[in-house]
Motif scaffolding. Structure first.
Motif, PDB file in Angstrom:
ATOM      1  N   THR A  41      44.935  53.194  37.951  1.00 29.19           N
ATOM      2  CA  THR A  41      44.428  52.092  37.115  1.00 29.19           C
ATOM      3  C   THR A  41      43.255  51.356  37.741  1.00 29.19           C
ATOM      4  O   THR A  41      42.509  50.663  37.050  1.00 29.19           O
ATOM      5  CB  THR A  41      45.538  51.060  36.837  1.00 29.19           C
ATOM      6  N   LYS A  42      43.105  51.449  39.075  1.00 29.24           N
ATOM      7  CA  LYS A  42      42.054  50.725  39.807  1.00 29.24           C
ATOM      8  C   LYS A  42      42.192  49.201  39.649  1.00 29.24           C
ATOM      9  O   LYS A  42      41.226  48.470  39.777  1.00 29.24           O
ATOM     10  CB  LYS A  42      40.641  51.130  39.337  1.00 29.24           C
ATOM     11  N   SER A  43      43.402  48.732  39.357  1.00 28.29           N
ATOM     12  CA  SER A  43      43.626  47.294  39.161  1.00 28.29           C
ATOM     13  C   SER A  43      44.908  46.883  39.874  1.00 28.29           C
ATOM     14  O   SER A  43      45.989  47.377  39.542  1.00 28.29           O
ATOM     15  CB  SER A  43      43.741  46.968  37.667  1.00 28.29           C
ATOM     16  N   SER A 148      41.851  38.434  41.079  1.00 27.37           N
ATOM     17  CA  SER A 148      43.097  39.153  40.817  1.00 27.37           C
ATOM     18  C   SER A 148      44.268  38.175  40.908  1.00 27.37           C
ATOM     19  O   SER A 148      44.143  37.078  41.473  1.00 27.37           O
ATOM     20  CB  SER A 148      43.301  40.275  41.829  1.00 27.37           C
TER      21      SER A 148
END
Length: 196
Positions: A41-43, A148
């Protein structure tokens, strides 16, 4: 990693509602599942959410666990399927958002629409102003500054899950506020702003 015999013991204990056994399973597999979810997901925030949802599924389906012959394979199949579904949903949402954003970006070039965009932006700010101080802080840090959940949590000295809960609650309140005050066109524009 624990062997399958011990995993089956965990599954039997979890099926009986043993939260300590569930916590042991979580602690053993969380990092591996998180790494896979993060790679795909790269998150960080989305990967954390995915892993929490995977374990929630395990807990909610715990009555099935005593019948599972290969617990580790079962866990990874649930994880794989959930990550796949999240990625497909994310792809659909991104395509929809891109289509809508492109449409609105084109509409912004029309001077007649300028007032609508200003009105929608003012409404969103008014809705944000109705939030509690903590909700406003979290909303602005995540949605406006692009931090984040983990970064916000560290700065505010709260857990990432609390950050997520504040954001979800904030978005719900903002959308409820907008539904009560906006014309259909302004509402559509303002709702889009909350998706960015």
């Amino acid at each position: 990693m624990q062997d399958n015999a011990l995993s089956k013991d965990w599954f039997r204990q979890i099926a009986g509602g043993d939260e300590t056994a569930f916590r042991s399973l979580f602690d053993t597999y969380w990092e591996h599942l998180y790494s896979v979810a993060l790679m795909l997901t790269k998150s960080e925030a989305l990967a954390e959410d995915i892993v929490q949802e995977i374990f929630l599924k395990i807990w909610n389906k715990r009555e099935e666990l005593p019948d599972v012959e290969k617990p580790e394979a079962y866990l990874f199949i649930i994880a794989r399927n959930h990550i796949y579904n999240v990625l497909k949903q994310q792809q659909r949402e991104e395509q929809y958002r891109k289509h809508i954003i492109d449409w609105f970006e084109g509409a912004k070039e029309n001077p007649e629409n300028d007032l609508l965009f200003k009105e929608s932006a003012a409404l969103v700010q008014q809705a944000i102003g109705k939030l509690s101080y903590q909700q406003q802080t979290v909303y602005k840090m995540v949605r406006e500054q692009g931090l984040s959940y983990k970064e916000v949590a560290e700065q505010l000295n709260i857990s990432p899950n609390t950050v997520k809960n504040h954001l979800v609650s904030s978005l719900k309140q903002i959308r409820e506020f907008l539904r009560g005050y906006a014309s259909p066109t302004v509402l559509a524009i303002a709702m889009l702003e909350t998706l960015r």
